[in-house]
Design an enzyme around this catalytic site. Structure first.
Site, PDB file in Angstrom:
ATOM      1  N   CYS A 158      -1.325   1.705  -3.223  1.00 32.28           N
ATOM      2  CA  CYS A 158      -2.326   2.762  -3.039  1.00 32.28           C
ATOM      3  C   CYS A 158      -1.738   4.175  -2.952  1.00 32.28           C
ATOM      4  O   CYS A 158      -2.224   5.085  -3.620  1.00 32.28           O
ATOM      5  CB  CYS A 158      -3.119   2.533  -1.750  1.00 32.28           C
ATOM      6  SG  CYS A 158      -3.482   0.826  -1.389  1.00 32.28           S
ATOM      7  N   LYS A 182       0.320   5.352  -6.096  1.00 35.58           N
ATOM      8  CA  LYS A 182      -0.683   5.363  -7.181  1.00 35.58           C
ATOM      9  C   LYS A 182      -1.575   6.590  -7.078  1.00 35.58           C
ATOM     10  O   LYS A 182      -1.779   7.311  -8.045  1.00 35.58           O
ATOM     11  CB  LYS A 182      -1.483   4.064  -7.120  1.00 35.58           C
ATOM     12  CG  LYS A 182      -2.580   3.859  -8.125  1.00 35.58           C
ATOM     13  CD  LYS A 182      -3.925   4.453  -7.792  1.00 35.58           C
ATOM     14  CE  LYS A 182      -4.519   4.093  -6.473  1.00 35.58           C
ATOM     15  NZ  LYS A 182      -5.080   2.780  -6.363  1.00 35.58           N
ATOM     16  N   GLY A 185      -7.858  -5.884 -17.262  1.00 30.17           N
ATOM     17  CA  GLY A 185      -9.025  -4.997 -17.164  1.00 30.17           C
ATOM     18  C   GLY A 185      -9.491  -4.828 -15.737  1.00 30.17           C
ATOM     19  O   GLY A 185     -10.639  -4.455 -15.501  1.00 30.17           O
ATOM     20  N   GLU A 218     -26.146  15.249  -4.585  1.00 28.16           N
ATOM     21  CA  GLU A 218     -27.538  15.453  -4.174  1.00 28.16           C
ATOM     22  C   GLU A 218     -28.478  14.537  -4.964  1.00 28.16           C
ATOM     23  O   GLU A 218     -29.555  14.185  -4.506  1.00 28.16           O
ATOM     24  CB  GLU A 218     -27.961  16.915  -4.303  1.00 28.16           C
ATOM     25  CG  GLU A 218     -28.052  17.439  -5.709  1.00 28.16           C
ATOM     26  CD  GLU A 218     -28.460  18.915  -5.750  1.00 28.16           C
ATOM     27  OE1 GLU A 218     -29.559  19.238  -5.291  1.00 28.16           O
ATOM     28  OE2 GLU A 218     -27.647  19.741  -6.234  1.00 28.16           O
ATOM     29  N   CYS A 249       0.828  -1.220   0.000  1.00 24.11           N
ATOM     30  CA  CYS A 249       0.000   0.000   0.000  1.00 24.11           C
ATOM     31  C   CYS A 249       0.855   1.261   0.000  1.00 24.11           C
ATOM     32  O   CYS A 249       0.660   2.150  -0.814  1.00 24.11           O
ATOM     33  CB  CYS A 249      -0.936  -0.020   1.213  1.00 24.11           C
ATOM     34  SG  CYS A 249      -1.813   1.526   1.436  1.00 24.11           S
ATOM     35  N   GLU A 262      -6.700   1.795 -13.586  1.00 21.33           N
ATOM     36  CA  GLU A 262      -6.177   2.984 -12.904  1.00 21.33           C
ATOM     37  C   GLU A 262      -4.933   3.521 -13.614  1.00 21.33           C
ATOM     38  O   GLU A 262      -4.820   4.730 -13.858  1.00 21.33           O
ATOM     39  CB  GLU A 262      -5.853   2.646 -11.449  1.00 21.33           C
ATOM     40  CG  GLU A 262      -7.101   2.406 -10.624  1.00 21.33           C
ATOM     41  CD  GLU A 262      -6.839   2.105  -9.155  1.00 21.33           C
ATOM     42  OE1 GLU A 262      -7.787   2.181  -8.377  1.00 21.33           O
ATOM     43  OE2 GLU A 262      -5.685   1.793  -8.786  1.00 21.33           O
ATOM     44  N   ARG A 307      -9.191  -9.075 -22.142  1.00 26.62           N
ATOM     45  CA  ARG A 307      -9.652 -10.286 -22.822  1.00 26.62           C
ATOM     46  C   ARG A 307     -11.170 -10.470 -22.786  1.00 26.62           C
ATOM     47  O   ARG A 307     -11.724 -11.141 -23.642  1.00 26.62           O
ATOM     48  CB  ARG A 307      -8.969 -11.512 -22.224  1.00 26.62           C
ATOM     49  CG  ARG A 307      -9.262 -11.749 -20.749  1.00 26.62           C
ATOM     50  CD  ARG A 307      -8.437 -12.895 -20.180  1.00 26.62           C
ATOM     51  NE  ARG A 307      -8.677 -13.089 -18.757  1.00 26.62           N
ATOM     52  CZ  ARG A 307      -8.079 -14.019 -18.024  1.00 26.62           C
ATOM     53  NH1 ARG A 307      -7.172 -14.802 -18.575  1.00 26.62           N
ATOM     54  NH2 ARG A 307      -8.351 -14.144 -16.746  1.00 26.62           N
ATOM     55  N   TYR A 339      -8.615  -3.483 -11.507  1.00 36.33           N
ATOM     56  CA  TYR A 339      -8.320  -2.210 -10.841  1.00 36.33           C
ATOM     57  C   TYR A 339      -7.019  -1.585 -11.371  1.00 36.33           C
ATOM     58  O   TYR A 339      -6.989  -0.430 -11.758  1.00 36.33           O
ATOM     59  CB  TYR A 339      -8.034  -2.444  -9.353  1.00 36.33           C
ATOM     60  CG  TYR A 339      -9.165  -2.680  -8.412  1.00 36.33           C
ATOM     61  CD1 TYR A 339      -9.610  -1.668  -7.575  1.00 36.33           C
ATOM     62  CD2 TYR A 339      -9.741  -3.936  -8.282  1.00 36.33           C
ATOM     63  CE1 TYR A 339     -10.608  -1.897  -6.638  1.00 36.33           C
ATOM     64  CE2 TYR A 339     -10.741  -4.173  -7.348  1.00 36.33           C
ATOM     65  CZ  TYR A 339     -11.170  -3.146  -6.527  1.00 36.33           C
ATOM     66  OH  TYR A 339     -12.150  -3.367  -5.600  1.00 36.33           O
ATOM     67  N   HIS A 374     -27.312  21.322  -1.921  1.00 35.15           N
ATOM     68  CA  HIS A 374     -27.400  21.930  -3.248  1.00 35.15           C
ATOM     69  C   HIS A 374     -26.437  23.101  -3.387  1.00 35.15           C
ATOM     70  O   HIS A 374     -26.273  23.860  -2.443  1.00 35.15           O
ATOM     71  CB  HIS A 374     -28.836  22.420  -3.459  1.00 35.15           C
ATOM     72  CG  HIS A 374     -29.082  22.949  -4.827  1.00 35.15           C
ATOM     73  ND1 HIS A 374     -29.142  22.136  -5.935  1.00 35.15           N
ATOM     74  CD2 HIS A 374     -29.271  24.218  -5.268  1.00 35.15           C
ATOM     75  CE1 HIS A 374     -29.362  22.883  -7.006  1.00 35.15           C
ATOM     76  NE2 HIS A 374     -29.439  24.142  -6.631  1.00 35.15           N
TER      77      HIS A 374
HETATM   78  P1  NDP Z   1      -7.566  -8.050 -10.799  1.00 33.78           P
HETATM   79  O1  NDP Z   1      -7.709  -9.449 -10.387  1.00 33.78           O
HETATM   80  O2  NDP Z   1      -8.530  -7.017 -10.338  1.00 33.78           O
HETATM   81  O3  NDP Z   1      -7.497  -7.960 -12.379  1.00 33.78           O
HETATM   82  C1  NDP Z   1      -6.689  -8.781 -13.143  1.00 33.78           C
HETATM   83  C2  NDP Z   1      -7.033  -8.544 -14.593  1.00 33.78           C
HETATM   84  O4  NDP Z   1      -6.137  -9.236 -15.415  1.00 33.78           O
HETATM   85  C3  NDP Z   1      -8.432  -9.028 -14.945  1.00 33.78           C
HETATM   86  O5  NDP Z   1      -8.975  -8.123 -15.859  1.00 33.78           O
HETATM   87  C4  NDP Z   1      -8.159 -10.382 -15.573  1.00 33.78           C
HETATM   88  O6  NDP Z   1      -9.117 -10.742 -16.520  1.00 33.78           O
HETATM   89  C5  NDP Z   1      -6.853 -10.111 -16.276  1.00 33.78           C
HETATM   90  N1  NDP Z   1      -6.033 -11.297 -16.454  1.00 33.78           N
HETATM   91  C6  NDP Z   1      -5.713 -12.243 -15.548  1.00 33.78           C
HETATM   92  N2  NDP Z   1      -4.909 -13.180 -16.097  1.00 33.78           N
HETATM   93  C7  NDP Z   1      -4.728 -12.821 -17.384  1.00 33.78           C
HETATM   94  C8  NDP Z   1      -4.007 -13.383 -18.465  1.00 33.78           C
HETATM   95  N3  NDP Z   1      -3.323 -14.504 -18.327  1.00 33.78           N
HETATM   96  N4  NDP Z   1      -4.047 -12.747 -19.654  1.00 33.78           N
HETATM   97  C9  NDP Z   1      -4.749 -11.600 -19.789  1.00 33.78           C
HETATM   98  N5  NDP Z   1      -5.451 -11.031 -18.819  1.00 33.78           N
HETATM   99  C10 NDP Z   1      -5.434 -11.633 -17.616  1.00 33.78           C
HETATM  100  O7  NDP Z   1      -6.083  -7.700 -10.378  1.00 33.78           O
HETATM  101  P2  NDP Z   1      -5.295  -6.354 -10.264  1.00 33.78           P
HETATM  102  O8  NDP Z   1      -3.898  -6.761 -10.472  1.00 33.78           O
HETATM  103  O9  NDP Z   1      -5.864  -5.269 -11.108  1.00 33.78           O
HETATM  104  O10 NDP Z   1      -5.530  -5.957  -8.752  1.00 33.78           O
HETATM  105  C11 NDP Z   1      -5.248  -6.889  -7.703  1.00 33.78           C
HETATM  106  C12 NDP Z   1      -6.061  -6.560  -6.482  1.00 33.78           C
HETATM  107  O11 NDP Z   1      -5.514  -5.414  -5.880  1.00 33.78           O
HETATM  108  C13 NDP Z   1      -7.511  -6.204  -6.755  1.00 33.78           C
HETATM  109  O12 NDP Z   1      -8.331  -7.332  -6.771  1.00 33.78           O
HETATM  110  C14 NDP Z   1      -7.845  -5.303  -5.616  1.00 33.78           C
HETATM  111  O13 NDP Z   1      -8.304  -6.078  -4.556  1.00 33.78           O
HETATM  112  C15 NDP Z   1      -6.528  -4.663  -5.263  1.00 33.78           C
HETATM  113  N6  NDP Z   1      -6.465  -3.265  -5.730  1.00 33.78           N
HETATM  114  C16 NDP Z   1      -7.365  -2.369  -5.254  1.00 33.78           C
HETATM  115  C17 NDP Z   1      -7.332  -1.059  -5.657  1.00 33.78           C
HETATM  116  C18 NDP Z   1      -8.336  -0.102  -5.144  1.00 33.78           C
HETATM  117  O14 NDP Z   1      -8.984  -0.396  -4.148  1.00 33.78           O
HETATM  118  N7  NDP Z   1      -8.530   1.053  -5.780  1.00 33.78           N
HETATM  119  C19 NDP Z   1      -6.326  -0.585  -6.605  1.00 33.78           C
HETATM  120  C20 NDP Z   1      -5.446  -1.604  -7.061  1.00 33.78           C
HETATM  121  C21 NDP Z   1      -5.522  -2.892  -6.632  1.00 33.78           C
HETATM  122  P3  NDP Z   1     -10.522 -11.456 -16.139  1.00 33.78           P
HETATM  123  O15 NDP Z   1     -11.420 -10.372 -15.642  1.00 33.78           O
HETATM  124  O16 NDP Z   1     -10.972 -12.045 -17.420  1.00 33.78           O
HETATM  125  O17 NDP Z   1     -10.185 -12.484 -15.110  1.00 33.78           O
END
Ligand code: NDP
Length: 485
Positions: free
Chosen positions: A49, A52, A177, A473, A44, A183, A200, A179, A468
């Site tokens: 966090c 970022k 796709g 709101e 973090c 971001e 994907r 978080y 307001h």
């Molecule tokens: P996520 O699990 O949220 O996302 C991973 C992404 O990568 C998904 O879109 C997934 O697709 C894709 N993916 C996984 N494997 C492959 C692959 N082999 N080829 C192509 N695409 C792939 O992980 P993040 O790394 O973004 O974040 C990790 C965690 O960190 C989050 O779950 C969250 O809990 C925490 N986090 C929180 C934040 C916040 O609160 N603002 C900010 C950053 C992180 P698919 O959807 O198809 O599985």
């Protein structure tokens, strides 16, 4: 005299581990030690966090001069100075790390700047070769980003590397796709990097409310991110190598594309050097940098957990009960290493519940229900409770939703839109979910989260007088459902 060196030994100095150590020592009077192999503050503070969010702030200044002009200011935009920002960022992270160290010292937690592994149900071995014993061991080692299993995947970077880039790339391909992918797409786009994003699936931010994530995706594209859904990375290789091998390179090899490739390959100051990429849809491209934001795995390898009988799940996460206890009674685990809800405030809660249970005699399970969270995309998304899709699978619901141009940006003739949405149970009238896409949605959802957590009904929202003129709101002025489901 205890038979152990400590009452508690914590492995990992991130948000969860530090909070548990401080509370056990400071509030429960336990004798506590903590080992951290890297920097105090964990993901973090050091590579998640905090840096970022500072980068989100940095990138959002890009739009300010244009908006200010509409408000009568004579203001033009200069260039973004990455090294200057990075220097300040590093100074701030050093300051925060020191605060973490001071907090531990101030609570009389003994710290070891070393890697610790488990060598018994009550024993850890440090990378210095020393061993220590403790009545309880708390594993709070977090997680790490993973690359897909793809030849040359090591040419790409992961989120940890972003903060250490020597220069900003001119172009980047972000894979994923979730978080982190979404971001950083917004951040880097704001900082002037040409951003392409491959996801994907059919829509980014899987699991979140469809309408809300659709709006985020639409506005990411509006702001210039080349977001390609239904697309993944198929192959990657150094662009230079392919040129040397006589291949044409970028996107089919027109003269302009070859020139672009040549220019890119001359760039020496990028983090990884230009990378040729082929996608699952057949397109080819060359990018200065490829960022894999394809998920995170728990840090359990080589800790000696399985040898002791601690059960691990399919992804390597430590299996725990509602009190964070593992299959070995003296060993507990909290935070991302348990892969429950991977958010800093949740790890902190888990650490506090562990101390209540083990050191204060107050059996406390962690409440993982209705956790509000924000995704710092541009625009930001704040969410608590069920998505429309999950709610309607569960019970009959009414959907209240409004989308509009906010006063501040509409005045500046920007196309930005805001979304406010409530999912309401037809039977109990309770608000089951609240989803906001708007500037500062994270700030708004924290407060809406209190109401939803309390079990507020739609009528409770309606009884609340609007503030307001604000964007939020609208959350108390939506009179009729847009649909029932
Ligand atoms: P996520 O699990 O949220 O996302 C991973 C992404 O990568 C998904 O879109 C997934 O697709 C894709 N993916 C996984 N494997 C492959 C692959 N082999 N080829 C192509 N695409 C792939 O992980 P993040 O790394 O973004 O974040 C990790 C965690 O960190 C989050 O779950 C969250 O809990 C925490 N986090 C929180 C934040 C916040 O609160 N603002 C900010 C950053 C992180 P698919 O959807 O198809 O599985």
């Amino acid at each position: 005299m205890s038979e152990f060196d400590y009452d508690l030994f914590v492995i990992g100095g991130g948000s969860g581990g530090v909070r548990a150590a401080r509370m056990a020592a400071g509030e429960a009077g336990a004798k506590v030690a903590l080992a951290e192999a890297d920097r105090y503050g964990g993901t973090c503070v050091i590579r998640g966090c905090v840096p970022k969010k500072l980068m989100v702030f940095a990138s959002e200044y890009a739009g300010i001069p244009e908006e200010a002009q509409a408000y009568g200011w004579e203001m033009t935009r200069g260039a973004f100075n990455w090294p200057a920002f990075q220097h300040r960022l590093n100074t701030e992270l050093d300051r925060l790390e020191q605060i973490y160290r001071n907090l531990l010292a101030g609570s009389n937690v003994e710290t070891f700047d070393a890697r610790a592994t488990l060598s018994g149900p009550h024993q850890v071995t440090l990378s210095t070769g020393e061993t220590r014993t403790a009545k309880h061991i708390l594993v709070a080692t977090g997680g790490h980003p993973v690359r897909p299993d793809l030849p040359h995947a090591n040419l790409g970077i992961v989120s940890d590397d972003i903060f250490n880039m020597q220069a900003l790339p001119k172009s980047i391909l972000i894979v994923g796709g979730g978080y982190i992918a979404c971001e950083f797409a917004g951040i880097l786009n704001g900082l002037g990097v040409e951003v392409t994003q491959y996801y994907r699936g059919a829509q980014i931010l899987r699991g979140f409310d469809d309408e809300a994530r659709g709006m985020v995706a639409e506005q990411m594209r509006e702001r210039g991110i080349d977001l390609k859904t239904g697309t993944n990375i198929l192959e990657m290789a150094p662009a230079e190598g392919r040129r040397a091998a006589g291949e044409t390179g970028a996107m089919g090899g027109t003269a302009q594309e070859r020139a672009e490739l040549a220019e890119l390959t001359r760039e020496e100051d990028t983090a990884t050097g230009p990378i040729w990429v082929k996608s699952t849809t057949g397109t080819e491209g060359v990018f200065d940098t490829v960022l894999f934001a394809t998920g995170r795995d728990p840090n359990t390898k080589g800790l000696g957990l399985e040898e002791l009988g601690v059960k691990l799940g399919r992804r390597g996460q430590i299996e725990v009960d509602e009190y964070s206890q593992t299959a070995v009674p003296s060993i507990y685990a909290i935070g991302d290493v348990t892969d429950r809800v991977n958010l800093t405030p949740v790890a902190i809660r888990e650490g506090m519940a562990f101390v209540e249970t083990v050191f204060k005699g107050n059996l406390t399970a962690v409440d993982h229900e209705l956790i509000p969270s924000a995704i710092f995309t541009q625009p930001e998304m704040g969410t608590v409770g069920l998505s429309e899709e999950d709610a309607r699978d569960q019970e009959p619901v009414e959907i209240y939703c409004t989308s509009f141009r906010a006063m501040q940006t509409a005045f500046a003739e920007k196309p930005d839109r805001v979304l406010m949405k409530l999912i309401v149970s037809q039977n109990t009238r309770k608000v089951l979910g609240c989803h906001i896409v708007a500037p500062n949605a994270g700030e708004m959802i924290q407060l809406a989260g209190v109401a939803v957590k309390m079990g507020a009904t739609k009528e409770d929202f309606d009884r609340t007088v609007a503030v307001h003129p604000t964007m939020s709101e609208e959350i108390v002025t939506m009179r009729s459902p847009v649909r029932t489901a």
